[in-house]
Design an enzyme around this catalytic site. Structure first.
Site, PDB file in Angstrom:
ATOM      1  N   HIS A   1       8.930   7.046  -0.306  1.00 28.24           N
ATOM      2  CA  HIS A   1       8.647   6.717  -1.620  1.00 28.24           C
ATOM      3  C   HIS A   1       7.297   7.363  -2.111  1.00 28.24           C
ATOM      4  O   HIS A   1       6.624   8.086  -1.047  1.00 28.24           O
ATOM      5  CB  HIS A   1       8.361   5.352  -1.776  1.00 28.24           C
ATOM      6  CG  HIS A   1       7.231   4.583  -0.899  1.00 28.24           C
ATOM      7  ND1 HIS A   1       7.494   3.825   0.362  1.00 28.24           N
ATOM      8  CD2 HIS A   1       5.942   4.733  -0.796  1.00 28.24           C
ATOM      9  CE1 HIS A   1       6.526   3.771   0.932  1.00 28.24           C
ATOM     10  NE2 HIS A   1       5.324   4.161   0.223  1.00 28.24           N
TER      11      HIS A   1
HETATM   12  C1  T46 Z   1       3.097   3.160   1.853  1.00 24.78           C
HETATM   13  C2  T46 Z   1       3.172   3.377   3.650  1.00 24.78           C
HETATM   14  C3  T46 Z   1       2.300   4.299   4.315  1.00 24.78           C
HETATM   15  C4  T46 Z   1       3.916  -6.617   1.099  1.00 24.78           C
HETATM   16  O1  T46 Z   1       4.278  -7.678   0.910  1.00 24.78           O
HETATM   17  N1  T46 Z   1       2.544  -6.207   0.983  1.00 24.78           N
HETATM   18  C5  T46 Z   1       2.115  -5.054   1.322  1.00 24.78           C
HETATM   19  O2  T46 Z   1       0.784  -4.944   1.155  1.00 24.78           O
HETATM   20  C6  T46 Z   1       2.927  -4.078   1.873  1.00 24.78           C
HETATM   21  C7  T46 Z   1       2.499  -2.781   2.283  1.00 24.78           C
HETATM   22  C8  T46 Z   1       3.980  -4.319   2.239  1.00 24.78           C
HETATM   23  N2  T46 Z   1       4.513  -5.569   1.859  1.00 24.78           N
HETATM   24  C9  T46 Z   1       5.998  -5.836   2.246  1.00 24.78           C
HETATM   25  C10 T46 Z   1       7.117  -5.177   1.459  1.00 24.78           C
HETATM   26  C11 T46 Z   1       8.289  -4.914   2.253  1.00 24.78           C
HETATM   27  O3  T46 Z   1       8.995  -6.141   2.241  1.00 24.78           O
HETATM   28  O4  T46 Z   1       6.242  -5.644   3.492  1.00 24.78           O
HETATM   29  C12 T46 Z   1       7.399  -5.127   3.678  1.00 24.78           C
HETATM   30  C13 T46 Z   1       7.514  -3.596   4.430  1.00 24.78           C
HETATM   31  O5  T46 Z   1       6.797  -2.666   3.485  1.00 24.78           O
HETATM   32  P1  T46 Z   1       7.546  -1.224   3.359  1.00 24.78           P
HETATM   33  O6  T46 Z   1       8.949  -1.124   3.501  1.00 24.78           O
HETATM   34  O7  T46 Z   1       7.158  -0.685   1.845  1.00 24.78           O
HETATM   35  O8  T46 Z   1       6.747  -0.217   4.384  1.00 24.78           O
HETATM   36  P2  T46 Z   1       6.700   1.266   4.642  1.00 24.78           P
HETATM   37  O9  T46 Z   1       6.279   1.461   5.811  1.00 24.78           O
HETATM   38  O10 T46 Z   1       7.960   1.810   4.159  1.00 24.78           O
HETATM   39  O11 T46 Z   1       5.718   1.528   3.515  1.00 24.78           O
HETATM   40  C14 T46 Z   1       4.252   1.197   3.540  1.00 24.78           C
HETATM   41  C15 T46 Z   1       3.649   0.788   2.215  1.00 24.78           C
HETATM   42  O12 T46 Z   1       4.727  -0.033   1.606  1.00 24.78           O
HETATM   43  C16 T46 Z   1       3.447   1.950   1.250  1.00 24.78           C
HETATM   44  O13 T46 Z   1       2.898   1.777   0.198  1.00 24.78           O
HETATM   45  O14 T46 Z   1       2.825   3.935   1.310  1.00 24.78           O
HETATM   46  O15 T46 Z   1       3.495   2.318   4.093  1.00 24.78           O
END
Ligand code: T46
Length: 137
Positions: free
Chosen positions: A52
């Site tokens: 993303h």
């Molecule tokens: C990014 C990279 C480096 C939350 O509820 N609050 C938060 O602050 C974050 C970061 C995530 N979440 C929830 C949303 C999803 O259900 O945690 C779950 C996993 O998040 P996500 O799939 O977005 O994780 P990544 O590793 O794909 O991305 C994360 C960050 O979301 C993003 O901003 O830049 O790490």
């Protein structure tokens, strides 16, 4: 070293006989105010995360233990960066599509963010990302 619009910085290491300490301070050596901190760890083998860009959020990624790689794409340039030291800090601009991969078993990826969590700030569709950011180049 400059990467895309992102920047890989090496910050100072304050070391003495007890070990090391590194510091990030908003608007001193970090180009935004920190509103949120999270960390990614115990990542399973072969996992790729991210996929993303953002509309507004700026982030700093630091592998405070172990290592991982980050693939970057700002619609103009693509580059891969290795985070393998606690004094390497990768600054991501909102328009950096990013994917994290090759996590070592012991990797703890610390992320400092300029905004509170808001799922509407994510661009998770690559075609949409190209559309949004190609128009602003
Ligand atoms: C990014 C990279 C480096 C939350 O509820 N609050 C938060 O602050 C974050 C970061 C995530 N979440 C929830 C949303 C999803 O259900 O945690 C779950 C996993 O998040 P996500 O799939 O977005 O994780 P990544 O590793 O794909 O991305 C994360 C960050 O979301 C993003 O901003 O830049 O790490």
């Amino acid at each position: 070293m400059k990467t895309n619009n992102s920047e890989l910085m090496e910050i100072g290491v304050l070391g003495d006989e007890r070990g090391n300490l590194s510091v990030l301070e908003s608007y001193i050596n970090l180009p935004f105010e920190i509103k949120r901190v999270f960390y990614i760890y115990s990542t399973k083998d072969g996992v790729r995360r991210g996929f993303h860009a953002h509309y507004k959020t700026k982030q700093a990624l630091i592998s405070v233990a172990g290592s991982c790689k980050v693939s970057l794409d700002n619609t103009v340039r693509k580059e891969d960066v290795i985070l393998d030291s606690p004094n390497k800090v990768l600054i991501l601009e909102p328009n950096d599509w990013h994917e994290m991969y090759d996590f070592s078993d012991d990797c703890v990826l610390l992320v400092l963010a300029s905004e509170l969590y808001n799922s509407n700030d994510y661009i998770r569709d690559y075609e949409e990302f190209i559309k949004v950011y190609s128009e602003t180049k």
